[in-house]
Enzyme design. Structure first.
Site, PDB file in Angstrom:
ATOM      1  N   PRO A  55       3.648  -0.504  -9.291  1.00  0.00           N
ATOM      2  CA  PRO A  55       2.824   0.605 -10.111  1.00  0.00           C
ATOM      3  C   PRO A  55       2.051   1.522  -9.125  1.00  0.00           C
ATOM      4  CG  PRO A  55       2.516  -1.471 -10.797  1.00  0.00           C
ATOM      5  CD  PRO A  55       3.282  -1.831  -9.689  1.00  0.00           C
ATOM      6  N   GLU A  56       1.813   2.853  -9.409  1.00  0.00           N
ATOM      7  CA  GLU A  56       0.765   3.464  -8.567  1.00  0.00           C
ATOM      8  C   GLU A  56      -0.330   3.364  -9.409  1.00  0.00           C
ATOM      9  OE1 GLU A  56       2.341   6.648  -6.322  1.00  0.00           O
ATOM     10  OE2 GLU A  56       4.396   5.941  -6.615  1.00  0.00           O
ATOM     11  N   LYS A  64      -5.056   0.230  -7.305  1.00  0.00           N
ATOM     12  CA  LYS A  64      -3.858  -0.574  -7.887  1.00  0.00           C
ATOM     13  C   LYS A  64      -4.267  -2.105  -8.535  1.00  0.00           C
ATOM     14  CE  LYS A  64      -0.589   1.645  -5.041  1.00  0.00           C
ATOM     15  NZ  LYS A  64       0.402   1.622  -3.726  1.00  0.00           N
ATOM     16  N   ARG A  93       8.551   1.196   2.986  1.00  0.00           N
ATOM     17  CA  ARG A  93       9.030   1.932   1.623  1.00  0.00           C
ATOM     18  C   ARG A  93      10.042   3.181   2.066  1.00  0.00           C
ATOM     19  NH1 ARG A  93       5.900   0.645  -2.695  1.00  0.00           N
ATOM     20  NH2 ARG A  93       7.707   1.489  -3.617  1.00  0.00           N
TER      21      ARG A  93
END
Ligand SMILES: [Zn+2]
Length: 258
Positions: free
Chosen positions: A2-3, A52, A248
């Site tokens: 989740p951002e 976050k 990522r």
């Protein structure tokens, strides 16, 4: 993962469910049984997102800290509730509502006298009501690390994940490998303002929307972005390059981002 916008939205939604109510707390999975016992019966004073991280404040001098990580998620619902799944780390209930927390990276209690120290471990939050961009800008301008790495470093700035990182650098035409110290204060302030505006759209709609045609939040993520998950750059029709940075996949257009 989740951002930041997802967590801010969860903080709002969860606050609406449990703030101002006494809660019962259990750990069906057992891994948070001691923690759950400490907040069981406590009054929830409010919820808060920090990048976050999600914080739940209680009247027992303990704050529940959650970080979902890559695989964690929430399930919320109304009463009467069905039995929690065995994998549920924590179930928080009021007479009307419940929140199940499943598979989080972190689920812990922070004593309230350690909260200031906790907050200072992270960079300023893009979505804070009273944001503090100066601290993030100063940290970036001191660093030789590439801007694409710095934006994902939650110690520098809180709230940006992989999709926003790719999109924001493309929108500004910035080469992701530009060392932080080569960026001007003006560039970084503009970048901060853009990131904040995009994350605010994310909170309002519950979806990452970065292309200016602002399609429906219900569309697939690739229909809401400009280059993330795509092969061709919509600006120059050139090939989008995928690489690995900070673990990522980074997307960028070498023609438009120089
Ligand atoms: Zn391009």
């Amino acid at each position: 993962m989740p951002e930041g916008h997802t967590i801010h939205r969860a903080a709002q939604d969860h606050g609406a469910l449990i703030a101002g109510h006494r809660v019962s707390a259990v750990s069906p999975q057992g891994r948070f049984a001691d923690g759950a016992a400490l907040i069981d019966g406590a009054l929830c004073l409010g919820t808060e997102a920090l990048g976050k991280h999600l914080l739940y404040h209680f009247d027992v001098q303990q704050t529940l800290h959650l970080h979902l990580g890559l695989g964690g998620y929430f399930v919320t619902g109304a009463q009467p509730a069905s039995a929690p799944r065995d994998v549920t780390r924590l179930r928080i209930e009021t007479g009307r509502a419940l929140i199940d927390i499943i598979g989080p990276n972190t689920c812990e209690l922070i004593p309230n006298d350690a909260l200031d120290g906790f907050r200072h471990r992270y960079g300023p939050d893009l979505l804070a009501a009273d944001p503090d961009p100066d601290r993030a800008i100063a940290a970036i301008r001191k660093s030789r690390a590439p801007i694409a790495r710095l934006l994902m470093d939650q110690k520098v700035i809180s709230g940006i994940g992989n999709i926003y990182r790719a999109e924001i650098l493309w929108l500004r035409g910035l080469d992701p490998m530009t060392p932080g110290k080569n960026l001007s204060e003006t560039q970084l302030r503009a970048l901060w303002d853009d990131m904040r505006a995009l994350l605010q759209i994310g909170v309002a709609t519950g979806a990452i929307i970065t292309n200016s045609e602002t399609p429906s939040p219900k569309r697939e993520v690739r229909e809401r972005t400009n280059i993330f998950g795509k092969d061709i750059c919509p600006r120059c029709d050139g090939q989008i390059v995928k690489s690995q940075l900070s673990g990522r996949t980074l997307y960028h257009c070498p023609r438009c981002q120089t």
